[in-house]
Design a protein around this motif. Sequence first.
Motif, PDB file in Angstrom:
ATOM      1  N   SER A  76      -5.144  22.541   9.547  1.00 53.86           N
ATOM      2  CA  SER A  76      -5.800  21.530   9.111  1.00 53.86           C
ATOM      3  C   SER A  76      -5.106  20.220   9.544  1.00 53.86           C
ATOM      4  O   SER A  76      -4.222  20.290  10.286  1.00 53.86           O
ATOM      5  CB  SER A  76      -5.089  21.373   7.292  1.00 53.86           C
ATOM      6  N   SER A 127      -5.578  15.641   8.790  1.00 56.65           N
ATOM      7  CA  SER A 127      -6.001  14.823   7.772  1.00 56.65           C
ATOM      8  C   SER A 127      -5.741  13.525   8.482  1.00 56.65           C
ATOM      9  O   SER A 127      -4.715  13.334   9.037  1.00 56.65           O
ATOM     10  CB  SER A 127      -4.751  14.946   6.688  1.00 56.65           C
ATOM     11  N   HIS A 137      -6.284   9.340   7.820  1.00 52.28           N
ATOM     12  CA  HIS A 137      -6.523   8.185   7.160  1.00 52.28           C
ATOM     13  C   HIS A 137      -6.601   6.966   7.974  1.00 52.28           C
ATOM     14  O   HIS A 137      -5.565   6.697   8.800  1.00 52.28           O
ATOM     15  CB  HIS A 137      -5.287   8.059   6.046  1.00 52.28           C
ATOM     16  N   TRP A 141      -8.674  13.449  15.624  1.00 49.92           N
ATOM     17  CA  TRP A 141      -8.289  14.521  14.883  1.00 49.92           C
ATOM     18  C   TRP A 141      -8.870  15.858  15.079  1.00 49.92           C
ATOM     19  O   TRP A 141      -8.389  16.732  15.357  1.00 49.92           O
ATOM     20  CB  TRP A 141      -8.247  14.227  13.184  1.00 49.92           C
ATOM     21  N   TRP A 177     -15.601   8.584   3.900  1.00 49.24           N
ATOM     22  CA  TRP A 177     -14.547   9.784   3.867  1.00 49.24           C
ATOM     23  C   TRP A 177     -15.579  11.050   4.201  1.00 49.24           C
ATOM     24  O   TRP A 177     -16.790  11.147   3.798  1.00 49.24           O
ATOM     25  CB  TRP A 177     -14.437   9.947   2.269  1.00 49.24           C
ATOM     26  N   GLN A 236     -14.982  15.433   4.514  1.00 48.93           N
ATOM     27  CA  GLN A 236     -14.390  16.904   4.400  1.00 48.93           C
ATOM     28  C   GLN A 236     -15.224  17.818   4.907  1.00 48.93           C
ATOM     29  O   GLN A 236     -16.185  17.926   4.645  1.00 48.93           O
ATOM     30  CB  GLN A 236     -13.685  17.063   2.959  1.00 48.93           C
ATOM     31  N   THR A 267      -9.272  22.816   7.860  1.00 48.25           N
ATOM     32  CA  THR A 267     -10.076  21.906   7.321  1.00 48.25           C
ATOM     33  C   THR A 267      -9.565  20.650   7.906  1.00 48.25           C
ATOM     34  O   THR A 267      -8.622  20.430   8.561  1.00 48.25           O
ATOM     35  CB  THR A 267      -9.491  21.940   5.748  1.00 48.25           C
ATOM     36  N   THR A 287      -9.923  16.569   7.056  1.00 43.73           N
ATOM     37  CA  THR A 287     -10.289  15.435   6.075  1.00 43.73           C
ATOM     38  C   THR A 287     -10.083  14.060   6.820  1.00 43.73           C
ATOM     39  O   THR A 287      -9.265  13.906   7.694  1.00 43.73           O
ATOM     40  CB  THR A 287      -9.182  15.536   4.961  1.00 43.73           C
ATOM     41  N   VAL A 305       0.477  11.070   4.650  1.00 42.94           N
ATOM     42  CA  VAL A 305      -0.251  12.451   4.834  1.00 42.94           C
ATOM     43  C   VAL A 305       0.369  13.050   5.904  1.00 42.94           C
ATOM     44  O   VAL A 305       1.012  12.741   7.198  1.00 42.94           O
ATOM     45  CB  VAL A 305      -1.892  12.119   5.427  1.00 42.94           C
TER      46      VAL A 305
END
Length: 338
Positions: A152, A154, A156, A188, A218, A220, A232, A234, A245
């Motif tokens: 994953s 994530s 921000h 990312w 945003w 996902q 995944t 995000t 995070v």
Amino acid sequence: MTESRLKLALVGCGGIAQAHWRGIQNVATRVDVTAVVDTHGPAVTAMAEQTGATGFADLKSALAQGDFDAVDIMLPHDLHEEAALACFDAGKHVLLEKPMAHDLASCERILKAASDVSTVFMIAEQAQYWTDVIRARQLIDEGAIGSVINASGSFHDRVTLNPDAPAPWRFSLARSGGGLSIDGGAHWIRPLRMMMGEIDEVIAVMGHHVPRMEGESWSQALFRFENGTTATFTALNVMTAAAPVEMFRVTGTDGELQITGGRNGELLLFNGEHPRGQVVMSATEGKMNSYGAEIKDFSEVVLDGATMAAPPEFSLGEFRTAKAMYRSVESGRWEKVW
Ligand SMILES: NC(=O)c1ccc[n+]([C@@H]2O[C@H](COP(=O)([O-])OP(=O)(O)OC[C@H]3O[C@@H](n4cnc5c(N)ncnc54)[C@H](O)[C@@H]3O)[C@@H](O)[C@H]2O)c1
């Protein structure tokens, strides 16, 4: 080149130029900034004062009168092609901030122009130099977590809004080519590709919670890699406050790797030998120095004929992943990246 130092023009003296300038001072120490270019007077004046370089109000006059062999282009995405092509024409080496451009046709024209000249072309993607991600990939290759299952990432990103000012260029789809996924999301998506391999297909959802921002604020997504593993992803624009995070997690049959976020981020390894987790390294310093590391890499390719960490075509992976996410939102289906 036979010189031992590189004369560089900073083209675009906005937000990211500050990080590049710090990287040049601290890490890419064979680079001399001899020209700075920005159409916004106060920005070019401030950067000329900071660097001691000659300021120019536009790229054309810098190319005609400036004393430099290479450019570091840090402009809005829709201006990347025109600027890069003008610099290739003028015989300059080109470092171009990600994403290569706002649309794929523009990227292809830039790559074609780069292949027609003998100067160096590199895309600036600092995540390629994140030492925690490089170490994580080594641990995966050494079998530290067994066979990789999934991961994953994530992301921000803080967005500061001034309701009285015109919307920033990156809020315009025509100028940026997308929202957060094609922009900061690249940093990312690159590490996920570095750790997991090439992305084959994606399925995504996204939304808009930032006023006046045309692209997504945003998203996902689920990525399926060519080797069958998944991740995944995000991405979130934060306007007020957000919980800390975890940046990345990679799960294998025998353990997990985790890269924590924030100022004191660390790479952690959990496996049979370290059931409570072992701190492998700090994630902070490598990230802080990564803008300098990318410019140092570029300078060594130009000056010493070194091989760059990732060729410019590789950056199409992030670009095409984001564009496939946009197609997936339209179609409601998995979309191929390549
Ligand atoms: N790698 C990263 O972490 C990172 C972070 C932020 C931005 N970026 C990338 O850097 C690039 C610039 O982004 P930014 O956030 O610094 O934008 P910015 O808006 O802060 O700065 C862009 C600058 O370009 C100037 N400019 C606009 N048109 C010009 C022209 N025709 N000629 C000369 N100057 C012109 C503007 O006046 C402004 O000062 C983009 O490609 C962006 O995606 C990368």
